[in-house]
Design an enzyme around this catalytic site. Structure first.
Site, PDB file in Angstrom:
ATOM      1  N   LYS A 193     -67.510 -45.993   1.395  1.00  0.00           N
ATOM      2  CA  LYS A 193     -67.214 -46.749   2.619  1.00  0.00           C
ATOM      3  C   LYS A 193     -66.208 -47.838   2.273  1.00  0.00           C
ATOM      4  O   LYS A 193     -66.549 -48.891   1.757  1.00  0.00           O
ATOM      5  CB  LYS A 193     -68.478 -47.378   3.214  1.00  0.00           C
ATOM      6  CG  LYS A 193     -68.240 -47.745   4.664  1.00  0.00           C
ATOM      7  CD  LYS A 193     -68.657 -49.127   5.102  1.00  0.00           C
ATOM      8  CE  LYS A 193     -68.159 -50.336   4.486  1.00  0.00           C
ATOM      9  NZ  LYS A 193     -66.914 -50.887   5.040  1.00  0.00           N
ATOM     10  N   GLU A 196     -63.219 -51.864   6.330  1.00  0.00           N
ATOM     11  CA  GLU A 196     -62.731 -51.478   7.658  1.00  0.00           C
ATOM     12  C   GLU A 196     -61.394 -52.150   7.982  1.00  0.00           C
ATOM     13  O   GLU A 196     -60.711 -51.768   8.926  1.00  0.00           O
ATOM     14  CB  GLU A 196     -63.769 -51.817   8.739  1.00  0.00           C
ATOM     15  CG  GLU A 196     -64.053 -53.298   8.953  1.00  0.00           C
ATOM     16  CD  GLU A 196     -65.072 -53.892   7.970  1.00  0.00           C
ATOM     17  OE1 GLU A 196     -65.133 -53.418   6.817  1.00  0.00           O
ATOM     18  OE2 GLU A 196     -65.775 -54.824   8.368  1.00  0.00           O
ATOM     19  N   CYS A 301     -59.654 -61.345  -6.934  1.00  0.00           N
ATOM     20  CA  CYS A 301     -60.860 -61.926  -7.537  1.00  0.00           C
ATOM     21  C   CYS A 301     -60.558 -62.489  -8.911  1.00  0.00           C
ATOM     22  O   CYS A 301     -61.371 -63.212  -9.471  1.00  0.00           O
ATOM     23  CB  CYS A 301     -61.962 -60.884  -7.623  1.00  0.00           C
ATOM     24  SG  CYS A 301     -61.622 -59.618  -8.839  1.00  0.00           S
ATOM     25  N   GLU A 402     -64.597 -70.474  -2.795  1.00  0.00           N
ATOM     26  CA  GLU A 402     -63.476 -69.537  -2.955  1.00  0.00           C
ATOM     27  C   GLU A 402     -62.595 -69.603  -1.709  1.00  0.00           C
ATOM     28  O   GLU A 402     -63.074 -69.345  -0.600  1.00  0.00           O
ATOM     29  CB  GLU A 402     -64.036 -68.121  -3.135  1.00  0.00           C
ATOM     30  CG  GLU A 402     -62.960 -67.074  -3.320  1.00  0.00           C
ATOM     31  CD  GLU A 402     -63.537 -65.655  -3.461  1.00  0.00           C
ATOM     32  OE1 GLU A 402     -64.467 -65.302  -2.713  1.00  0.00           O
ATOM     33  OE2 GLU A 402     -63.028 -64.909  -4.320  1.00  0.00           O
TER      34      GLU A 402
HETATM   35  P1  NAD Z   1     -66.509 -58.802   2.236  1.00  0.00           P
HETATM   36  O1  NAD Z   1     -67.734 -59.186   1.490  1.00  0.00           O
HETATM   37  O2  NAD Z   1     -66.251 -59.432   3.555  1.00  0.00           O
HETATM   38  O3  NAD Z   1     -66.510 -57.217   2.532  1.00  0.00           O
HETATM   39  C1  NAD Z   1     -66.731 -56.293   1.487  1.00  0.00           C
HETATM   40  C2  NAD Z   1     -67.416 -55.059   2.071  1.00  0.00           C
HETATM   41  O4  NAD Z   1     -68.662 -55.454   2.630  1.00  0.00           O
HETATM   42  C3  NAD Z   1     -66.617 -54.391   3.191  1.00  0.00           C
HETATM   43  O5  NAD Z   1     -66.662 -52.991   3.005  1.00  0.00           O
HETATM   44  C4  NAD Z   1     -67.342 -54.818   4.464  1.00  0.00           C
HETATM   45  O6  NAD Z   1     -67.342 -53.807   5.448  1.00  0.00           O
HETATM   46  C5  NAD Z   1     -68.765 -55.089   3.996  1.00  0.00           C
HETATM   47  N1  NAD Z   1     -69.397 -56.209   4.716  1.00  0.00           N
HETATM   48  C6  NAD Z   1     -68.794 -57.349   5.151  1.00  0.00           C
HETATM   49  N2  NAD Z   1     -69.706 -58.160   5.733  1.00  0.00           N
HETATM   50  C7  NAD Z   1     -70.903 -57.529   5.657  1.00  0.00           C
HETATM   51  C8  NAD Z   1     -72.224 -57.868   6.069  1.00  0.00           C
HETATM   52  N3  NAD Z   1     -72.486 -59.016   6.688  1.00  0.00           N
HETATM   53  N4  NAD Z   1     -73.210 -56.980   5.828  1.00  0.00           N
HETATM   54  C9  NAD Z   1     -72.969 -55.814   5.196  1.00  0.00           C
HETATM   55  N5  NAD Z   1     -71.717 -55.454   4.781  1.00  0.00           N
HETATM   56  C10 NAD Z   1     -70.703 -56.288   5.002  1.00  0.00           C
HETATM   57  O7  NAD Z   1     -65.284 -58.998   1.230  1.00  0.00           O
HETATM   58  P2  NAD Z   1     -63.738 -58.870   1.573  1.00  0.00           P
HETATM   59  O8  NAD Z   1     -63.342 -60.054   2.386  1.00  0.00           O
HETATM   60  O9  NAD Z   1     -63.421 -57.517   2.037  1.00  0.00           O
HETATM   61  O10 NAD Z   1     -63.108 -58.999   0.106  1.00  0.00           O
HETATM   62  C11 NAD Z   1     -62.822 -60.228  -0.515  1.00  0.00           C
HETATM   63  C12 NAD Z   1     -63.927 -60.650  -1.440  1.00  0.00           C
HETATM   64  O11 NAD Z   1     -64.132 -59.648  -2.447  1.00  0.00           O
HETATM   65  C13 NAD Z   1     -63.611 -61.923  -2.208  1.00  0.00           C
HETATM   66  O12 NAD Z   1     -64.771 -62.723  -2.246  1.00  0.00           O
HETATM   67  C14 NAD Z   1     -63.243 -61.429  -3.595  1.00  0.00           C
HETATM   68  O13 NAD Z   1     -63.434 -62.366  -4.626  1.00  0.00           O
HETATM   69  C15 NAD Z   1     -64.163 -60.273  -3.731  1.00  0.00           C
HETATM   70  N6  NAD Z   1     -63.710 -59.339  -4.744  1.00  0.00           N
HETATM   71  C16 NAD Z   1     -64.356 -59.332  -5.934  1.00  0.00           C
HETATM   72  C17 NAD Z   1     -63.936 -58.496  -6.951  1.00  0.00           C
HETATM   73  C18 NAD Z   1     -64.635 -58.494  -8.272  1.00  0.00           C
HETATM   74  O14 NAD Z   1     -64.276 -57.703  -9.128  1.00  0.00           O
HETATM   75  N7  NAD Z   1     -65.620 -59.343  -8.485  1.00  0.00           N
HETATM   76  C19 NAD Z   1     -62.842 -57.637  -6.738  1.00  0.00           C
HETATM   77  C20 NAD Z   1     -62.201 -57.658  -5.501  1.00  0.00           C
HETATM   78  C21 NAD Z   1     -62.648 -58.521  -4.505  1.00  0.00           C
END
Ligand code: NAD
Length: 502
Positions: A193, A196, A301, A402
């Protein structure tokens, strides 16, 4: 006459070009099928404001259909010899190379990164496919004769069933490849998944997976948001979940999936410190630190967003950073010479602007303000210029949370001890770097620093596919990290057999 090798500017990919107003389909059981969802979201190029398509917000029924397809495909795939499984990945690797620029352009169109940044991310993704091609060797077990007279013991690594991954918006092509190629090479089947916000890179990539000949049901793609995520976390037929995203969601994924009996690896957010020591080569450090902070518009990240200027490095470093940031060229990532793209969406831009305002209100010194930056050719783009705050402390919101945008904060430390205390005060522990010309200082930093991914004169300490990727503290929930041997362990069970023959 010079021929341009730059990719076409329109959506070059079939999936998006077909029906821009019809939600893109899911890929289930080897076929493209419409989601049963009634809700969908528009997909918008964050630089040009062009409509790229729609994404469906699939729910539990779509997730269940994907899981059932994966479950049905498991017995035959599990029994397929590992070398034959790997051969599909070799074919995929060739197709990814053939479509390299097309994939990179899709990443730029949907995410906003510059084309060079997108290319780098696609390359890193492909490296995981290459590494997963070696799974026949990587997943070998071990054996020991005569653990007692005439009794032998061995362990085999076996696939476990259906795994799933949930991925973020900031690396649309790369992050999914941290997981499914390893899982599938090990003999599992999979439900992916993607975010989106950026589903189109995966749409195209899965078309290539299909072309590579992966049997139906082995990899399934479901588009959606939190309803799809929650359906995955609670589905009784999914044995393990990999997640990458923000820490709040990572924690939710970890606790919910574990409570439902699954293996979980959940990679979260970050706040990465870059220590610049007085003995560092400041010109080199400035160049590398600028790229670390502002590359991918700070949406990485591993971005080094907190600059810790140590001792006498402070004055000259601050001046150099401001000068260097002025040299960035804001614009659309497919245009020549652009070094800073937009952030991903209007909503995310508003969030970053809110952080900048909190920085100002909290008393930090705004030495470079990118809020008013615009790009004439793209008035609807989500652009933010490079922004730098000085005098930031860990007590301030902008020093603690962040931001995930092109915003740097500068903090001061008297020496290595004080700089390390700043690093350790953070609730995150993803990556950190030191710039120094002293091997002794670098060694002490590496030895004492409680952060998992460390750079020495490196701005973005990104492990390659054969090294573990992931942090600690609020940046990681689980134990086995992404990539390499950790992946093989995560995606297999170790079956121990003790035998005696009479
Ligand atoms: P996000 O947490 O908003 O979304 C990530 C995934 O979770 C998406 O597929 C989304 O559909 C789902 N999601 C979002 N809200 C949700 C909820 N309330 N309940 C269930 N699922 C949910 O993250 P983002 O904004 O897409 O990505 C940025 C974040 O990812 C930053 O915090 C970044 O640091 C982190 N990141 C971390 C790494 C790592 O290796 N640690 C790598 C890339 C990105």
């Amino acid at each position: 006459m010079a021929v341009s090798t730059r990719p076409q500017r329109g959506p070059a990919f079939a999936s998006a070009a077909r029906e821009p107003d019809v939600p893109i389909p899911n890929y289930i059981g080897g076929a493209w099928v419409a989601s049963r969802a009634t809700d969908s979201l528009p997909l918008v190029n964050p630089a040009t404001a062009e409509r790229l398509g729609r994404v469906p917000l699939s729910g539990a029924a779509d997730v269940d259909a994907a899981v059932q397809a994966a479950k049905a495909a498991f017995p035959a795939w599990r029994a397929t010899p590992p070398v034959v499984r790997a051969r599909v990945l070799f074919r995929l690797k060739a197709l990814l190379e053939q479509h390299f620029d097309e994939l990179a352009a899709i990443v730029t169109q949907e995410n906003g990164k510059t084309l060079d940044e997108s290319r780098g991310s696609v390359r890193r993704g492909i490296e995981n496919v290459e590494h997963a091609c070696g799974l026949p060797t990587l997943m070998m077990g071990q054996a020991l004769e005569d653990i007692a007279p005439g009794i032998d013991c061995e362990f085999w690594r076996q696939p476990m069933g259906v795994f799933a991954a949930i991925t973020p918006y900031n690396f649309p092509a790369m992050v999914p490849l941290w997981f499914w190629p390893y899982a599938v090479a090990c003999g599992n089947t999979f439900v992916l998944k993607p975010s989106e916000q950026v589903p189109l890179s995966q749409q195209r990539m899965v078309e290539l997976v299909h072309e590579a000949g992966l049997p139906a049901g082995v990899l399934n793609l479901v588009h959606g948001g939190k309803d799809a995520v929650n359906a995955i976390l609670t589905h009784p037929d999914i044995v393990g979940v990999s997640f990458v995203g923000s820490s709040a969601v990572a924690k939710h994924v970890y606790t919910t999936a574990a409570a439902h009996g699954k293996r979980v690896q959940a990679l979260g957010g970050a706040k990465n410190h870059i220590l610049v020591m007085p003995d560092a080569d400041l010109d080199q450090a400035t160049r590398v630190v600028t790229e670390s902070i502002f590359g991918c518009a700070g949406q990485r990240c591993l971005a080094g967003s907190v600059v810790v200027a140590t001792g006498k490095a402070y004055g000259p470093l601050k001046d150099r950073l401001v000068e260097s940031a002025k040299g960035l060229k804001l614009g659309y990532g497919l245009d020549d010479g652009v070094t800073l793209g937009p952030v991903v969406s209007a909503r995310h831009k508003a969030r970053v602007l809110d952080y900048i305002e909190q920085g100002v209100q909290g008393g930090a010194d705004l030495v470079m303000d990118g809020r008013g930056a615009t790009v004439d050719a793209y008035p609807g783009g989500q652009f933010l210029g490079p922004t730098i705050f000085d005098g930031v402390t860990p007590q301030m919101t902008i020093g603690r949370e962040e931001i995930f945008g092109p915003v740097a904060t500068i903090s001061r430390a008297a020496d290595l001890d004080e700089a390390l205390s700043l690093v350790h005060e953070s609730s995150y522990a993803n990556a950190t770097s030191i710039f120094t010309s002293s091997g002794k200082t670098a060694r002490e930093f590496r030895y004492r620093c409680g952060v998992s991914m460390i750079g020495v004169n490196i701005g973005v300490a990104a492990p390659m596919a054969f090294f573990p990727f992931g942090g600690t503290k609020g940046s990681f929930f689980g134990d086995l990290k992404a990539h390499g041997q950790d992946s093989v362990q995560f995606f297999t069970d170790k079956k121990v057999v003790i035998s005696r023959w009479f």
